[in-house]
Scaffold this active site. Structure first.
Site, PDB file in Angstrom:
ATOM      1  N   GLU A 161      -1.893   4.436 -28.841  1.00  8.30           N
ATOM      2  CA  GLU A 161      -0.736   4.705 -27.973  1.00  8.30           C
ATOM      3  C   GLU A 161       0.334   3.632 -28.200  1.00  8.30           C
ATOM      4  OE1 GLU A 161      -0.422   7.385 -26.459  1.00  8.30           O
ATOM      5  OE2 GLU A 161       0.507   7.220 -24.494  1.00  8.30           O
ATOM      6  N   LYS A 213       3.350   5.498 -33.835  1.00  9.80           N
ATOM      7  CA  LYS A 213       3.498   6.954 -33.776  1.00  9.80           C
ATOM      8  C   LYS A 213       4.705   7.399 -34.605  1.00  9.80           C
ATOM      9  CE  LYS A 213       0.971   7.866 -29.444  1.00  9.80           C
ATOM     10  NZ  LYS A 213      -0.305   8.424 -29.870  1.00  9.80           N
ATOM     11  N   SER A 240      -0.697  10.199 -24.220  1.00 12.47           N
ATOM     12  CA  SER A 240      -1.018  10.442 -22.818  1.00 12.47           C
ATOM     13  C   SER A 240       0.099   9.958 -21.907  1.00 12.47           C
ATOM     14  CB  SER A 240      -2.343   9.781 -22.446  1.00 12.47           C
ATOM     15  OG  SER A 240      -2.410   8.484 -22.933  1.00 12.47           O
ATOM     16  N   HIS A 266      -1.277  17.580 -25.035  1.00 11.25           N
ATOM     17  CA  HIS A 266      -2.041  16.563 -24.320  1.00 11.25           C
ATOM     18  C   HIS A 266      -3.442  17.077 -24.019  1.00 11.25           C
ATOM     19  CE1 HIS A 266      -2.560  14.061 -20.385  1.00 11.25           C
ATOM     20  NE2 HIS A 266      -3.142  13.475 -21.405  1.00 11.25           N
TER      21      HIS A 266
HETATM   22  P1  NAI Z   1      -8.897   5.598 -30.397  1.00 10.71           P
HETATM   23  O1  NAI Z   1      -8.617   4.153 -30.432  1.00 10.71           O
HETATM   24  O2  NAI Z   1     -10.276   6.055 -30.116  1.00 10.71           O
HETATM   25  O3  NAI Z   1      -8.482   6.250 -31.791  1.00 10.71           O
HETATM   26  C1  NAI Z   1      -7.281   6.000 -32.448  1.00 10.71           C
HETATM   27  C2  NAI Z   1      -7.546   6.161 -33.935  1.00 10.71           C
HETATM   28  O4  NAI Z   1      -6.321   6.157 -34.638  1.00 10.71           O
HETATM   29  C3  NAI Z   1      -8.393   5.042 -34.536  1.00 10.71           C
HETATM   30  O5  NAI Z   1      -9.508   5.609 -35.196  1.00 10.71           O
HETATM   31  C4  NAI Z   1      -7.440   4.384 -35.516  1.00 10.71           C
HETATM   32  O6  NAI Z   1      -8.103   3.851 -36.641  1.00 10.71           O
HETATM   33  C5  NAI Z   1      -6.538   5.533 -35.863  1.00 10.71           C
HETATM   34  N1  NAI Z   1      -5.284   5.120 -36.483  1.00 10.71           N
HETATM   35  C6  NAI Z   1      -4.522   4.040 -36.276  1.00 10.71           C
HETATM   36  N2  NAI Z   1      -3.461   4.026 -37.107  1.00 10.71           N
HETATM   37  C7  NAI Z   1      -3.546   5.127 -37.873  1.00 10.71           C
HETATM   38  C8  NAI Z   1      -2.764   5.685 -38.915  1.00 10.71           C
HETATM   39  N3  NAI Z   1      -1.678   5.045 -39.365  1.00 10.71           N
HETATM   40  N4  NAI Z   1      -3.149   6.843 -39.457  1.00 10.71           N
HETATM   41  C9  NAI Z   1      -4.256   7.462 -39.022  1.00 10.71           C
HETATM   42  N5  NAI Z   1      -5.038   6.990 -38.046  1.00 10.71           N
HETATM   43  C10 NAI Z   1      -4.698   5.835 -37.475  1.00 10.71           C
HETATM   44  O7  NAI Z   1      -7.861   6.226 -29.371  1.00 10.71           O
HETATM   45  P2  NAI Z   1      -7.935   7.587 -28.539  1.00 10.71           P
HETATM   46  O8  NAI Z   1      -8.535   7.330 -27.230  1.00 10.71           O
HETATM   47  O9  NAI Z   1      -8.505   8.639 -29.407  1.00 10.71           O
HETATM   48  O10 NAI Z   1      -6.409   7.895 -28.280  1.00 10.71           O
HETATM   49  C11 NAI Z   1      -5.561   8.419 -29.259  1.00 10.71           C
HETATM   50  C12 NAI Z   1      -4.297   8.956 -28.606  1.00 10.71           C
HETATM   51  O11 NAI Z   1      -4.656   9.948 -27.660  1.00 10.71           O
HETATM   52  C13 NAI Z   1      -3.486   7.930 -27.828  1.00 10.71           C
HETATM   53  O12 NAI Z   1      -2.127   8.235 -27.963  1.00 10.71           O
HETATM   54  C14 NAI Z   1      -3.935   8.137 -26.402  1.00 10.71           C
HETATM   55  O13 NAI Z   1      -2.978   7.725 -25.465  1.00 10.71           O
HETATM   56  C15 NAI Z   1      -4.109   9.642 -26.381  1.00 10.71           C
HETATM   57  N6  NAI Z   1      -4.979  10.171 -25.347  1.00 10.71           N
HETATM   58  C16 NAI Z   1      -6.143   9.550 -25.017  1.00 10.71           C
HETATM   59  C17 NAI Z   1      -6.969  10.063 -24.016  1.00 10.71           C
HETATM   60  C18 NAI Z   1      -8.240   9.368 -23.682  1.00 10.71           C
HETATM   61  O14 NAI Z   1      -8.850   9.739 -22.674  1.00 10.71           O
HETATM   62  N7  NAI Z   1      -8.699   8.419 -24.480  1.00 10.71           N
HETATM   63  C19 NAI Z   1      -6.608  11.300 -23.307  1.00 10.71           C
HETATM   64  C20 NAI Z   1      -5.410  11.927 -23.793  1.00 10.71           C
HETATM   65  C21 NAI Z   1      -4.638  11.359 -24.751  1.00 10.71           C
END
Ligand code: NAI
Length: 708
Positions: A399, A404, A426, A447
């Site tokens: 995030e 992004k 989110s 989302h």
């Molecule tokens: P996470 O930390 O589990 O996963 C993020 C992933 O993105 C990591 O595996 C990372 O290595 C990868 N990443 C980073 N830079 C990258 C790039 N340049 N290219 C490709 N991959 C890259 O995070 P999570 O929880 O999956 O969250 C991801 C998004 O979803 C965030 O924007 C978060 O706000 C949103 N979100 C999260 C929720 C939750 O409950 N965790 C619910 C709804 C949305």
């Protein structure tokens, strides 16, 4: 003709249900009359070998017509209606000649009840066919003899999971549970088997009409059954907190009915049915889970027109959300490219998907071939060039605005023509995230909720420039992955996170006022929320909650406004900065999370938030938690965050688990009565603050006698 009548050379009459103008057979006035006519005709046959009940539709019989049901205004009419149809079913099963239900498709609710009134039930062996009594999920009771016959067929205990939980099973499972008697390969085999069964006998009776019938497992006087029944109501209360009258009524109808003869039991069932069917909870649940959910799926919030259909999905980030999104996409038949920073992290995401698939496999929900096929459809990579040809790319990276922006530009270069880019942010407004995009018209918010494989909702966010094509594409994609889409406008926290925040913050505010933390948690559960507010804050993470608040405050200031203070903020801040307790992930928040045991409230909590001399009644706390969410929903409506009542109600229940028995945030207000709600909100505002002030729009609606 709703029922075709056909007699063959062997004097077997086949009654084929085929309600005109409807895609499924339902029990309504027209069907009821046709059924009565058919029954009158068949009982006048001088030469009759037996009767087969079949269907010309894909489903057998879908159940009672809910349009008709919600129109029932008094318990008396509901009782009379129910008794009328049941008398026909009773006639069918006691007329002497063998009756077979030839179940070619779903037999749910009234459909299964009709089948239960037949002496023999055969179903096509197809796992897609579902058999069950889901009435309870709409706040109802199977009032077409379902309670009475299931109890007599299976025994009290075995019948409970079908009646009180609405369990649906495949024909194979129904066979082993004893709900049906035989399986058939296809329609021809079904009818052939039905005829063969009839030819083997001259007459038939239901087991419960045979002399010497004994209830399987014993009736309520048997000590084992008695013991189970003694604790069953308490166990039920523990799950429902008394918010759901249907399972309670079902239990009562089943147990009371088990102690009498069939006809009395059936009448008892009708009385409970009549109470439920005309009660508020059934109205709320039918309106949300039937009418509103159907209207969402029918595309009320979807801009009309076509879109190319999503075939290849790119997912950026293989983390918690990314791997879940990749999984549900592949499971629904789409090709997936999942990209992370390194090949190892992408593969780690794919390994998690393999685990999810293995779980399905071990539960018998999937074959080994299917498992491999789904997994092989996912390419895990660190190379953005592999995204080539994706027609929908969903980013789920950290995030972070700058990150992004970077991945948007990088990935968009590989999008197929007229492809759509979606962000699973989110908290970050979609309009801002769309700025670096080469094609902001095709940039949309998707989302998801965590865990992606289980949560049923996806919130589609429309940025300032998001075009209709992107919305259609997003909407259809969400339906394709078998989730429910709601469409909202760009706003801080969109709809779900914004309103949900008012629930957890109210819990924190109550703590600041000196309410006992256990009473607060219990009020949350009694309000119908899935988890207490403090436990939820721990799960969301207090540090994150604080970060979001700071960001929101900055956004407000940038617009020349001030974020209204919420008394819950200070509690969260103290937890994070003073006590260094961020939440569950850190093993310490409002709760302690011992590695070897169950979580428990942090013992020092009361020392830091001392108990007030006077504790609020539970009811007051419950109302504060629910009102806070409903009022914020009205503010969202005023600001045009969502545009349909269905989206608001379903979004609240599926998104963050808002009290399902209430039918959603806006329906809660309807059921409370707008006038009463406004008056009560004003009282709460005078006691607890601005956030309870009823918006002018709501006051105006109340004065005009309108509802949502
Ligand atoms: P996470 O930390 O589990 O996963 C993020 C992933 O993105 C990591 O595996 C990372 O290595 C990868 N990443 C980073 N830079 C990258 C790039 N340049 N290219 C490709 N991959 C890259 O995070 P999570 O929880 O999956 O969250 C991801 C998004 O979803 C965030 O924007 C978060 O706000 C949103 N979100 C999260 C929720 C939750 O409950 N965790 C619910 C709804 C949305």
């Amino acid at each position: 003709m709703a029922i075709h009548y056909e007699k063959d050379a062997d004097n077997i009459v086949t009654l084929t249900m085929d309600l005109p103008g409807r895609s499924a057979n339902v029990i309504n006035a027209e069907f009821g009359q046709a059924f009565l006519d058919a029954l009158n005709k068949v009982t006048q046959e001088t030469e009759l070998a037996g009767i087969i009940l079949a269907s010309a539709k894909d489903t057998f019989l879908a159940g009672g017509d809910l349009e008709m049901l919600v129109a029932l205004d008094t318990p008396e009419t509901a009782f009379t209606n129910s008794e009328g149809f049941k008398a026909q079913l009773r006639r069918l099963e006691t007329q002497g000649k063998p009756v077979v239900a030839a179940i070619n498709g779903a037999a749910l609710g009234g459909g299964l009840e009709l089948a239960l009134a037949c002496h023999h039930r055969i179903a096509i062996d197809n796992d897609k066919i579902k058999v069950g009594l889901p009435e309870v999920t709409l706040g109802l009771l199977p009032g077409g003899g379902g309670v009475t016959r299931m109890v007599r067929l299976l025994g009290l205990q075995a019948a409970f999971s079908y009646l009180m939980e609405g369990k649906q099973v495949s024909p194979k499972e129904a066979l082993s549970a004893g709900i049906i008697h035989a399986l058939a390969a296809d329609r021809d085999d079904l009818i052939a088997k039905a005829k063969a069964w009839i030819k083997e006998r001259k007459s038939a009776k239901q087991p419960w009409d045979e002399s010497g019938y004994k209830m399987p497992g014993g009736d309520p006087r048997r000590p084992e059954v008695f013991q189970m029944l003694a604790i069953a109501p308490a166990m039920l209360r523990k799950r429902t907190y008394g918010n759901y009258p249907a399972p309670e009524a079902i239990m009562s109808a089943a147990v009371e009915g088990a102690q009498t003869d069939f006809d009395t039991a059936s009448r008892i069932e009708s009385r409970y049915f009549a109470q439920l069917a005309t009660g508020q909870v059934a109205k709320n649940m039918i309106s949300a889970f039937w009418f509103q959910l159907n209207s969402i799926k029918a595309g009320t919030s979807r801009p009309a027109g076509d879109q190319a259909g999503t075939k290849k999905v790119g997912v950026l980030g293989a983390g918690m959300m990314g791997h879940g999104i990749a999984y549900v996409s592949a499971l629904s038949g789409m090709d997936v490219v999942m990209k992370d920073v390194t090949a190892e992290s992408a593969q780690a995401g794919k390994d998690k998907i393999a685990k999810l698939l293995d779980k399905r496999l071990s539960r018998g929900k999937m074959t080994k071939e299917k498992r491999d096929e789904v997994l092989n459809r996912i390419v895990a990579t660190a190379d953005a060039a592999d995204l080539k040809g994706c027609d929908l790319i969903i980013e789920a990276v950290f995030e972070d605005r700058a990150l992004k922006a970077k991945v948007t530009v990088e990935a968009e270069a590989h999008l197929a023509e007229n492809g759509v880019f979606a962000s699973n942010t989110s908290t970050l407004p979609i309009t801002g995230l769309a700025e670096p995009s080469a094609n902001p018209e095709n940039f949309v918010g998707l989302h998801f909720f965590s865990p992606v494989d289980k949560m049923p909702l996806v919130e589609i966010i429309k940025g300032a420039k998001t075009g209709e094509y992107a919305l259609r594409k997003a909407f259809d994609y969400v339906l394709k992955i078998k989730k429910t889409p709601i469409v909202v406008n760009d706003s801080r926290g969109f709809y779900t996170s914004r309103v949900f925040g008012f629930y957890v913050n109210e819990g924190a505010a109550l703590l600041a006022e000196g309410m006992h933390p256990r009473a607060i948690e219990s009020a949350g559960l009694q309000a119908g929320m899935p988890v207490g507010p403090l436990a939820l804050l721990d799960e969301v993470n207090l540090g994150l909650a604080m970060h979001i608040r700071d960001q929101t405050r900055k956004d407000f200031e940038a617009e020349g406004k001030t974020l209204p203070n919420h008394p819950g903020f200070a509690v969260v801040e103290r937890m994070v900065t003073e006590f260094k307790r961020q939440g569950k992930a850190q093993g310490a928040g409002f709760y302690d999370y011992p590695v070897d045991g169950k979580k428990r409230l942090w013992p020092e909590l009361q020392q830091h938030f001392p108990a007030a001399a006077e504790q609020l009644p539970q009811k007051e706390m419950i109302e504060r938690m629910l009102f806070a969410q409903c009022l914020e929903t009205v503010r969202c409506r005023d600001e045009g965050v969502f545009t349909s009542t269905a989206d608001a109600n379903i979004g609240s229940i599926f998104g963050w688990g808002f009290a399902p028995f209430s039918g959603g945030t806006l329906q809660y207000i309807n059921a409370y009565g707008l006038k009463r709600f406004v008056t009560r909100a004003a009282v709460l505002a005078s006691k607890y603050g601005e956030r309870f002030q009823p918006p002018a729009s709501l006051i105006a609606m109340a004065e005009k006698g309108e509802t949502f």
